[in-house]
Design an enzyme around this catalytic site. Structure first.
Site, PDB file in Angstrom:
ATOM      1  N   HIS A   1      -1.511   1.527  -4.299  1.00  0.00           N
ATOM      2  CA  HIS A   1      -1.876   2.943  -4.194  1.00  0.00           C
ATOM      3  C   HIS A   1      -0.984   3.845  -5.033  1.00  0.00           C
ATOM      4  O   HIS A   1      -0.904   5.050  -4.784  1.00  0.00           O
ATOM      5  CB  HIS A   1      -1.859   3.372  -2.724  1.00  0.00           C
TER       6      HIS A   1
ATOM      7  N   ASN B   1       2.670  -6.978  13.393  1.00  0.00           N
ATOM      8  CA  ASN B   1       2.242  -5.618  13.723  1.00  0.00           C
ATOM      9  C   ASN B   1       2.492  -5.352  15.196  1.00  0.00           C
ATOM     10  O   ASN B   1       2.298  -6.247  16.017  1.00  0.00           O
ATOM     11  CB  ASN B   1       0.750  -5.446  13.408  1.00  0.00           C
TER      12      ASN B   1
ATOM     13  N   GLY C   1       2.593  -4.547   8.993  1.00  0.00           N
ATOM     14  CA  GLY C   1       2.560  -3.102   9.180  1.00  0.00           C
ATOM     15  C   GLY C   1       1.365  -2.414   8.569  1.00  0.00           C
ATOM     16  O   GLY C   1       1.451  -1.245   8.196  1.00  0.00           O
TER      17      GLY C   1
ATOM     18  N   CYS D   1       2.643  18.319 -19.076  1.00  0.00           N
ATOM     19  CA  CYS D   1       2.727  17.025 -19.750  1.00  0.00           C
ATOM     20  C   CYS D   1       3.487  17.174 -21.062  1.00  0.00           C
ATOM     21  O   CYS D   1       3.239  18.106 -21.839  1.00  0.00           O
ATOM     22  CB  CYS D   1       1.323  16.493 -20.008  1.00  0.00           C
TER      23      CYS D   1
ATOM     24  N   SER E   1      -2.920  -1.547   8.942  1.00  0.00           N
ATOM     25  CA  SER E   1      -4.004  -1.464   9.924  1.00  0.00           C
ATOM     26  C   SER E   1      -5.138  -2.435   9.656  1.00  0.00           C
ATOM     27  O   SER E   1      -5.986  -2.657  10.511  1.00  0.00           O
ATOM     28  CB  SER E   1      -4.573  -0.041   9.948  1.00  0.00           C
TER      29      SER E   1
ATOM     30  N   GLN F   1       0.826  -1.202   0.000  1.00  0.00           N
ATOM     31  CA  GLN F   1       0.000   0.000   0.000  1.00  0.00           C
ATOM     32  C   GLN F   1       0.865   1.259   0.000  1.00  0.00           C
ATOM     33  O   GLN F   1       0.340   2.368  -0.098  1.00  0.00           O
ATOM     34  CB  GLN F   1      -0.905  -0.002   1.241  1.00  0.00           C
TER      35      GLN F   1
ATOM     36  N   CYS G   1       0.167  12.462 -16.465  1.00  0.00           N
ATOM     37  CA  CYS G   1      -0.602  13.637 -16.862  1.00  0.00           C
ATOM     38  C   CYS G   1      -1.980  13.605 -16.212  1.00  0.00           C
ATOM     39  O   CYS G   1      -2.636  12.561 -16.153  1.00  0.00           O
ATOM     40  CB  CYS G   1      -0.741  13.689 -18.377  1.00  0.00           C
TER      41      CYS G   1
END
Length: 272
Positions: A124, A226, A200, A160, A202, A106, A132
């Site tokens: 992510h 964790n 690590g 761009c 949540s 993530q 662009c």
């Protein structure tokens, strides 16, 4: 089942030795151990007057592109100054001992890659892959930013190279969908693995938090690393409490994959 980070259960070490397809799913806690602030940390210095979640939206970029781009450049500089920690290095080392290893993260930094992991899927997006804002064309950074950029500095985004529209950070903002290819890769890996580590994270950010549950549904062993309890505690086969940079080298050592001294940090080439 709960275990301290000083007590790696023999069944887990055995499962790791026998695993054919392993998924390592990482969250902000792993990067935090390299000194990279998480979204839950209050912004400091000149950025303290901003709300991180308010900056990470398409609307914020449309209204104040120089503020958003400046903040992401500051974050990118923070990542460039950081170095992979022992957890990143142990994960990369694990890839040299199991038949298949998929790293699903993530995190938007490149610390897994710099540690030596080869197959890394960024759910992510990445701070290092701008694109662009209009046509979506991938862009490259012309020059590296200063090692110590001014905190709070507004920076106009570049244009761009294809259509001239403002270039945006290559991350997934609030209100945006995960990149379909990355999510497809991640779900297939979770459904096909026999061992999944959730490290690590949540276990509260969806849809990413579904990955351990997909693995469980297919009969995989799920291990959580964790320092604190999460919603995954009640589902995981093993909960290893502690910092990932401490637990992961110990875990590899328990399986005979790393240095037998848990106090020594693993490096990508196996040396200390």
């Amino acid at each position: 089942m709960k275990n301290t980070h000083h007590d790696i259960p023999p069944p887990l070490a055995q499962a790791l030795r026998q695993a054919q397809r392993v998924v390592v799913f990482t969250g902000a806690g792993v990067s935090a151990e390299s000194g990279i602030a998480t979204f839950r940390d209050a912004l400091t210095g000149l950025w303290s007057r901003f709300d991180a979640q308010a900056l990470a939206t398409p609307e914020a970029f449309d209204e104040h592109p120089d503020v958003v781009w400046g903040w992401y450049e500051w974050r990118r500089a923070q990542v460039l100054r950081a170095t992979p920690n022992a957890a990143h290095r142990a994960i990369a080392q694990l890839g040299r001992h199991v038949p298949e290893l998929a790293v699903i993260t993530q995190n938007v930094d490149d610390l897994h890659e710099r540690a030596g992991s080869l197959l890394v899927t960024h759910l992510h997006g990445s701070l290092h892959a701008p694109r662009c804002s209009r046509c979506g064309a991938a862009q490259a950074f012309a020059t590296e930013i200063p090692a110590e950029p001014d905190e709070g500095r507004r920076i106009a985004p570049p244009a761009c190279t294809d259509c001239g529209a403002p270039v945006r950070p290559g991350v997934v903002w609030f209100g945006e969908s995960l990149p379909a290819p990355a999510w497809r890769t991640a779900t297939l890996a979770a459904q096909e693995c026999d061992l999944l580590f959730s490290i690590g994270t949540s276990s509260m950010v969806y849809p990413a938090a579904e990955l351990p549950r997909l693995a469980l549904a297919r009969g995989a062993t799920v291990v959580q690393v964790n320092p604190a309890a999460t919603p995954l505690d009640v589902l995981a086969h093993h909960n290893l409490r502690g910092a990932a940079a401490d637990v992961m080298p110990r875990l590899l050592a328990s399986a005979g994959f790393g240095d037998t001294d848990p106090g020594l940090a693993l490096t990508p080439d196996g040396e200390v």
